[in-house]
Design an enzyme around this catalytic site. Structure first.
Site, mmCIF file in Angstrom:
data_model
loop_
_atom_site.group_PDB
_atom_site.id
_atom_site.type_symbol
_atom_site.label_atom_id
_atom_site.label_comp_id
_atom_site.label_asym_id
_atom_site.label_seq_id
_atom_site.Cartn_x
_atom_site.Cartn_y
_atom_site.Cartn_z
ATOM 1 N N LYS A 85 -4.873 -4.756 7.623
ATOM 2 C CA LYS A 85 -4.312 -5.493 8.765
ATOM 3 C C LYS A 85 -4.251 -4.621 10.019
ATOM 4 O O LYS A 85 -4.619 -5.047 11.105
ATOM 5 C CB LYS A 85 -2.882 -5.970 8.465
ATOM 6 C CG LYS A 85 -2.728 -6.935 7.335
ATOM 7 C CD LYS A 85 -1.341 -7.554 7.317
ATOM 8 C CE LYS A 85 -0.211 -6.540 7.270
ATOM 9 N NZ LYS A 85 -0.199 -5.703 6.075
ATOM 10 N N ARG B 214 8.382 -12.995 7.248
ATOM 11 C CA ARG B 214 8.167 -12.537 5.873
ATOM 12 C C ARG B 214 8.495 -13.618 4.843
ATOM 13 O O ARG B 214 8.185 -13.457 3.668
ATOM 14 C CB ARG B 214 9.007 -11.288 5.580
ATOM 15 C CG ARG B 214 8.549 -10.047 6.319
ATOM 16 C CD ARG B 214 9.343 -8.832 5.917
ATOM 17 N NE ARG B 214 8.940 -7.637 6.633
ATOM 18 C CZ ARG B 214 7.946 -6.835 6.279
ATOM 19 N NH1 ARG B 214 7.247 -7.115 5.204
ATOM 20 N NH2 ARG B 214 7.657 -5.758 6.976
ATOM 21 N N ARG C 198 -6.158 7.393 -1.173
ATOM 22 C CA ARG C 198 -5.919 7.748 0.229
ATOM 23 C C ARG C 198 -5.279 9.132 0.331
ATOM 24 O O ARG C 198 -4.395 9.478 -0.434
ATOM 25 C CB ARG C 198 -5.012 6.704 0.883
ATOM 26 C CG ARG C 198 -4.793 6.919 2.366
ATOM 27 C CD ARG C 198 -4.199 5.684 3.032
ATOM 28 N NE ARG C 198 -2.862 5.338 2.554
ATOM 29 C CZ ARG C 198 -2.158 4.305 3.003
ATOM 30 N NH1 ARG C 198 -2.679 3.501 3.913
ATOM 31 N NH2 ARG C 198 -0.948 4.071 2.528
ATOM 32 N N ARG D 103 0.399 10.898 -0.109
ATOM 33 C CA ARG D 103 1.769 10.502 0.178
ATOM 34 C C ARG D 103 2.460 10.018 -1.093
ATOM 35 O O ARG D 103 1.819 9.458 -1.987
ATOM 36 C CB ARG D 103 1.783 9.366 1.220
ATOM 37 C CG ARG D 103 1.327 9.799 2.568
ATOM 38 C CD ARG D 103 1.367 8.715 3.627
ATOM 39 N NE ARG D 103 1.696 7.364 3.169
ATOM 40 C CZ ARG D 103 1.618 6.288 3.952
ATOM 41 N NH1 ARG D 103 1.224 6.423 5.204
ATOM 42 N NH2 ARG D 103 1.920 5.097 3.506
ATOM 43 N N ARG E 117 4.784 -2.377 -4.709
ATOM 44 C CA ARG E 117 4.698 -2.932 -3.353
ATOM 45 C C ARG E 117 3.868 -4.217 -3.350
ATOM 46 O O ARG E 117 4.201 -5.189 -2.651
ATOM 47 C CB ARG E 117 4.078 -1.908 -2.405
ATOM 48 C CG ARG E 117 5.000 -0.752 -2.059
ATOM 49 C CD ARG E 117 4.242 0.417 -1.445
ATOM 50 N NE ARG E 117 3.642 0.088 -0.165
ATOM 51 C CZ ARG E 117 2.679 0.807 0.407
ATOM 52 N NH1 ARG E 117 2.205 1.874 -0.209
ATOM 53 N NH2 ARG E 117 2.198 0.462 1.581
#
Length: 209
Positions: A13, A88, A127, A155, A166
């Site tokens: 996004k 949301r 990532r 991370r 998530r």
């Protein structure tokens, strides 16, 4: 171009929003950024939001809606806006529609960047970020940042368990929202599992840009 941007964490996004901002100068409005700005500015709504944030509570819908409505009256949104991170829930979407109707600025589309969850898991767990300059790359790129030579690291929230959680939260909270905008005939779905430039070309075509 008044749009709401939808998509799971890692769907791309942010990349697509950045391209729209660069080409069309349409403000990319993130509720997180808005909250921080309102708190820093000490506005009435910012002070209300801060009281909830300081207590570790979710900021109520009416405060968020108020902040969004305030922001959409700024001059830079006259030609359009990209809302990211809000709404949301279906209830927030209904409230947003009501406020936009009052402003005479209804949504043109709810743009969903759709990527298979397993692709997102693979994408996010590979990532890596540079500790020094913040460059984002992948594990395949090695341990040294190609831009500054700094250390590339993973991370904490990019481990598989956290990524899957998530995605579960996103699925639970956002599926009804997708159904809501589909029912309003505003939903535009783009396959995000391709080169970002190819995705962007489809985004522009879908939005008649």
């Amino acid at each position: 171009m008044n749009i709401v941007l939808l998509g799971a964490p890692g769907a791309g996004k942010g990349t697509q929003a950045a391209k729209l901002v660069e080409e069309f100068s349409t403000p990319h409005i993130s509720t997180g950024d808005m909250l921080r700005a309102a708190v820093a500015a000490g506005t009435e709504l910012g002070q209300k939001a801060k009281s909830y944030m300081d207590a570790g509570d979710l900021v109520p819908d009416d405060v968020i809606i108020g902040l969004v409505t305030e922001r959409l009256q700024d001059d830079d949104t006259a030609a359009g806006f990209i809302l990211d991170g809000f709404p949301r829930t279906s209830a927030q979407a209904v409230a947003l529609d009501a406020e936009l109707s009052k402003l005479g600025r209804p949504l043109d589309a709810a743009l969903l960047i759709d990527v298979d969850p397993e692709v997102i898991v693979a994408r996010l767990t590979s990532r890596r970020m540079c500790r020094d300059c913040g460059y984002i790359g992948s594990a395949a790129g090695g341990d040294a940042c190609p831009k500054c030579g700094g250390e590339m690291y993973q991370r904490d929230d990019d481990n598989e368990a956290t990524v899957r959680n998530r995605l579960d939260v996103y699925e639970t909270s956002t599926s009804p929202l997708i159904d809501y905008y589909r029912g309003c005939e505003l939903l535009v779905t783009i396959d995000g599992d391709r080169d970002p430039n190819v995705v962007y070309a489809d985004v522009k075509e879908a939005l008649d840009l």
